[in-house]
Design a protein around this motif. Sequence first.
Motif: not given
Length: 382
Positions: A91-93, A212, A214, A217
């Motif tokens: 992460g974060p993406t 993201p 999460d 995402g």
Amino acid sequence: MAGASEVLGRALTAVGVDPSTVDLESLSTRRSVRVSRFEDLVYVGFRRQFRGVPEGTLVAFRRGEHLVVWGYPSIRRMLLPRIAVPRWFPGPTVLVEEKMNGYNVRVFSLGGRIYAATRGGLVCPYTTRRLRRLHGEALQSLLDSLGPGSYIAGEVVGLENPYTRYYYEEAPGFGYFIFDIFKEGTPLPPRAKFALAPEHGLRTVNLLAELPVDGLGVERLYRIVEDLERRGREGVIVKDPEGRVEPLKYTTSSTNIGDIRLGMRYPFEEGRSFLFPRILREIFREWETGRRSYGELGEAILAPAIEAVEAVSRGERLVEEFELVLGGEDETEEVIAYFASLGVHLEIAGVSRGVDGVRVSFRKPRKSEGEIAKILETGISP
């Protein structure tokens, strides 16, 4: 050209293997590595992993120069993205790139001349010459900007190739889409290609989103895959923007089932290797989504295979047909000789002239024809 053992020894040295520790003449060595020639390029292709050298690695020699093009690594597959994405990526993406359905080609240059290597570590004459005509100057410009020891990895898609044929509206005949760039053998961060390739007039695979790592995402990732499914596209590659971990891939259900349908046309060849991995993908997709498409999967397995049996029983041939755009008779003979060296016999079905070159239709006989014929004659499983 130096002797094969000498060339092999030089190639092993280039990839960090001491040739004095290898029996260069042994059958096992020659099964693992292959010394070949294309034009004035001499190269060694690693047909399988050998002494720690990745399968598909190619060491090329030309006019006193040499270049190591490392084998392209296999990309691990996600079966359950909701679990895999947050656990795998730091992460974060993540970047979500489109996975295109064609064949992997690494492009490199030696002495100002472009070459195209297949996933198996061979220089393909057809792909090399087609890329030279379509994008030669642009590819050379990009490689020159990267410096010595650099190469490009991309997907060839379209209907005009001898390997994997799927129609793409943006490249119906033949197209090359870059998905990785290697500077001096080291992959650049995934973002780099989206800036570098267009600067030289070259196309990349589509960047579909940056999401993201999460739950939200991942839900957006599912919506992207659903859109690709509706459009009949293959799937996605999910990458860490900084390249800190290896990417993961995820394909659409229509691709999995479509591949099974295509492979089972030749049940004693592609059918065997195509079947279980794609069924496994569908097992977890069906479990996760609650969808139960048993009939669709069963039809994809049985219908094309039964049609093949029916065709052979009527005395028809099982052949794969494709069309290539070539520069002339010499290139046609070159393609036939190249595939003959791989144990593949091609037959010319037709020749016509177009504005882009000579269009040659080929037939490739399939081994499944003989296996089916034996069963129909003897009634006994092979």
